[in-house]
Structures are given as C-alpha cells and as structure tokens.
Motif scaffolding. Structure first.
Motif, PDB file in Angstrom:
ATOM      1  N   LYS A  94      -4.450   9.469  -3.210  1.00 55.31           N
ATOM      2  CA  LYS A  94      -4.832   8.141  -2.951  1.00 55.31           C
ATOM      3  C   LYS A  94      -3.724   7.317  -2.710  1.00 55.31           C
ATOM      4  CE  LYS A  94      -8.739   8.790  -6.006  1.00 55.31           C
ATOM      5  NZ  LYS A  94      -9.543   8.333  -7.539  1.00 55.31           N
ATOM      6  N   VAL A  95      -4.240   5.922  -2.530  1.00 58.96           N
ATOM      7  CA  VAL A  95      -3.157   4.716  -2.240  1.00 58.96           C
ATOM      8  C   VAL A  95      -3.170   3.918  -3.392  1.00 58.96           C
ATOM      9  CG1 VAL A  95      -2.677   2.988  -0.650  1.00 58.96           C
ATOM     10  CG2 VAL A  95      -3.437   5.285   0.386  1.00 58.96           C
ATOM     11  N   LEU A 126       0.867  -1.362  -0.028  1.00 59.86           N
ATOM     12  CA  LEU A 126      -0.075   0.043  -0.039  1.00 59.86           C
ATOM     13  C   LEU A 126       0.770   1.112  -0.201  1.00 59.86           C
ATOM     14  CD1 LEU A 126      -2.718  -1.117   2.665  1.00 59.86           C
ATOM     15  CD2 LEU A 126      -2.557  -1.773   0.162  1.00 59.86           C
ATOM     16  N   ASP A 127       0.997   1.882  -1.185  1.00 60.23           N
ATOM     17  CA  ASP A 127       2.043   3.059  -1.404  1.00 60.23           C
ATOM     18  C   ASP A 127       0.930   4.454  -1.351  1.00 60.23           C
ATOM     19  OD1 ASP A 127       3.995   4.753  -1.974  1.00 60.23           O
ATOM     20  OD2 ASP A 127       4.301   3.623  -4.010  1.00 60.23           O
ATOM     21  N   ILE A 180      -7.732   1.345   4.224  1.00 56.17           N
ATOM     22  CA  ILE A 180      -7.679   0.441   3.217  1.00 56.17           C
ATOM     23  C   ILE A 180      -7.248  -1.043   3.862  1.00 56.17           C
ATOM     24  CG2 ILE A 180      -6.625  -0.129   0.726  1.00 56.17           C
ATOM     25  CD1 ILE A 180      -6.361   2.814   0.571  1.00 56.17           C
ATOM     26  N   ALA A 181      -6.373  -1.120   4.330  1.00 54.54           N
ATOM     27  CA  ALA A 181      -5.917  -2.509   5.094  1.00 54.54           C
ATOM     28  C   ALA A 181      -6.906  -3.075   5.794  1.00 54.54           C
ATOM     29  CB  ALA A 181      -4.409  -2.273   5.848  1.00 54.54           C
ATOM     30  N   ASP A 198      -1.265   9.477   3.205  1.00 54.07           N
ATOM     31  CA  ASP A 198      -0.083   8.879   4.074  1.00 54.07           C
ATOM     32  C   ASP A 198      -0.463   7.286   4.489  1.00 54.07           C
ATOM     33  OD1 ASP A 198      -1.652   9.650   6.207  1.00 54.07           O
ATOM     34  OD2 ASP A 198      -0.533  11.326   6.644  1.00 54.07           O
ATOM     35  N   ILE A 199       0.065   7.028   5.789  1.00 52.98           N
ATOM     36  CA  ILE A 199      -0.103   5.686   5.974  1.00 52.98           C
ATOM     37  C   ILE A 199      -1.555   5.663   6.775  1.00 52.98           C
ATOM     38  CG2 ILE A 199       1.011   5.927   8.533  1.00 52.98           C
ATOM     39  CD1 ILE A 199       2.122   3.121   7.935  1.00 52.98           C
ATOM     40  N   VAL A 200      -2.044   6.664   7.302  1.00 54.91           N
ATOM     41  CA  VAL A 200      -3.501   6.874   7.789  1.00 54.91           C
ATOM     42  C   VAL A 200      -4.410   6.141   6.920  1.00 54.91           C
ATOM     43  CG1 VAL A 200      -5.301   8.130   8.774  1.00 54.91           C
ATOM     44  CG2 VAL A 200      -2.909   8.585   9.356  1.00 54.91           C
TER      45      VAL A 200
END
Length: 294
Positions: A216-217, A132-133, A146-147, A139-141
């Motif tokens: 977006k991711v 997930l980039d 999504i995770a 950002d990672i939030v």
C-alpha cells in the motif's frame, strides 16, 4: 591544491572535484556541482527565504549520511542566516538566497530540505505537502493512482495541486496556500489522508505503522508540521544513482505504467526545464494560492 573559484564576487574553494560520489554511474562531485549550477535558477526560487536543512553525504550515498540544521562551522560571514524557533529555543539556519551560497552549500555534498513556511513567517505554511510513500511491492505507479484521486479531491475544495517525484521511491504533492497556521494545515492534510484511506482502502494507509504498509501507499501528512521539512524541488538525492526530486506533468502521472517511467537523473533535468520550464513555478505565484475550507 584545492581550486579557488569566484562566484558572484565570492571566493569559493571547491574540493575533490574528481571524487566519485555515485559508484554505479561514476557520477562525480564535479558533476554534482555542475548539476546544481545549471539548475540554480529554478532551485533557488524554491529555496528562497526558507531555512534550509542539509542531508550531507560527503562520501556518497553508501557512506556516512547526517542531517544538519544548525549553521555549520566555517560558514562564510557573507552567507545569510535566519533565526528559527524550536521547542528547545531559537537556533540559526542557512538561507540559500543566491548562486554563491548555493554553490558553497553544494560543495558540502548535500540534499536540500525546507519547511512549508518562510523565514519571516515561521509556522505559517504557504504550501501543503502530501508525501506518497509506497510499501513494497507497491511503487510509484500506485502513487500516481492515489495522486490523481487527491488532485480531484483537492480541486473540490478549490485548491491547485502540483506533483514531483521524491527522487526516491515515491511522490510529493504540493498545494500553494495563502499563509495559514501550520497546525490548521496539518489537521486538514490528516483529514485528506484519512479520507483517501476510506475511499481507497486497497491502496492507502494514513498511519506510519510498518505492519500496515506492505503493498500500500502511506499518505504521509506529517510533513506539514512546522517542525518538519521536505526534500526541495530539484534537489539531488542520496540514492544509488543521482536521482532528482523532479517536477512532473499530470499527463506523465496519468500515463505512468512502470516505476522507471518517473525516474529522473541529474542529466535529465536541463532538457526538462528547457521543454517545460519550472512546472512548480505556480507554487510561488500568489495568484494560485488557495485557502483551506473553513
């Protein structure tokens, strides 16, 4: 004079221990070696029997960086290697099977990257990975949101999902599998990424196209290709600070509100291992391995 250290009966020359690799924090090569020594038990479990690719950064993250797959010149005769099929023929790569080999490799100043398959079963993946980039300002939030969706979706197919930070900006999701041809895993992972984009169009893209990614991711499914590798759990990364690709709990994923919540440095890992053990231990537990839906 370069100090000679004996590790498991092997004589190693550990060089430039006082050299600062991460200027922002003063983190030295000696501290890098100490980090890899103290996490060896968990790191070796995830490197074992996997051909290792090295991202080397001998002058720190701001210096030259280069990716090395082939066995480097001067490799000790006792370091184990494996034949690895490639499109242009067969090559040999390092197997980091023991503490002495780990410390020899760490002395080269490396990130450790491995494929999703083991050396005795090339192109038969025993794990699925989704990278997930995030594209700024995401950002990672957003990766965490999504995770959580992907974990639920994978659970619907009877699969267990585990998470780690990439050690850079994003997150990796890992799924233990009964060994499965890499092309089948790749096709399934691509379908998941497409489904995530359909269900979360405001958050997800499944294509690498740069113009689609701001805010977006990118759910990168391509690392399931037999030819690709992913940063190994517990590897240090060539970033401004000595960040680690660190396993995280799902509670940490659920509660993440700021990108800094899931940044882990070398000094954070020993206390986390003491508290949680190896959160990715189930990846090497055959009882947790799942089968892709037909």
């Amino acid at each position: 004079m370069t100090p000679i250290t004996e590790v498991e009966g092997r004589r190693l020359a550990l060089s430039n221990l006082d050299k600062v690799l991460y200027p922002a924090s003063g983190f030295t090569k000696g501290e890098l070696l100490h980090y890899y020594a103290t996490t060896a038990g968990s790191l070796l479990a995830h490197l074992y029997n996997r051909p290792v690719s090295f991202l080397r950064f001998p002058d720190g993250p701001d210096g030259q960086r280069f990716f090395a797959k082939n066995v480097p010149p001067g490799t000790p005769a006792w370091v184990k290697t494996a034949e690895v099929p490639r499109s242009e023929g067969v090559s040999r790569q390092i197997l980091v099977q023991d503490f002495a080999t780990l410390m020899w490799a760490a002395n080269l100043v490396t990130e450790f990257h491995t494929p999703q398959w083991q050396a005795d079963a090339p192109a038969r993946a025993d794990r699925l990975v989704l990278d997930l980039d995030p594209g700024e300002p995401a950002d990672i939030v957003q990766c965490c949101e999504i995770a959580l969706w992907l974990r639920e979706r994978l659970a619907a197919d009877g699969l267990h999902t585990y998470a780690k930070t990439s050690g850079s900006k994003g997150m990796h999701l890992l799924v233990p599998l009964v060994p499965t041809p890499s092309e089948q895993v790749s096709a399934y992972a691509k379908g998941l990424a497409q489904e995530a984009e359909h269900e979360l169009p405001h958050l997800v893209v499944h294509r690498m196209t740069r113009s689609l990614r701001p805010g977006k991711v990118f759910v990168d499914h391509s690392q399931n290709s037999a030819a690709k590798t992913t940063a190994s759990p517990y590897t240090l990364r060539a970033r401004p600070e000595p960040t680690v690709s660190a396993p995280v709990t799902w509670e940490e994923v659920e509660s993440c509100e700021h990108a800094s919540d899931l940044v882990f440095l070398a000094d954070d890992i020993a206390p986390r291992l003491q508290r949680y053990g190896d959160l990715l231990g189930p990846l090497i537990n055959l009882n947790r391995a799942g089968r892709l839906p037909s």
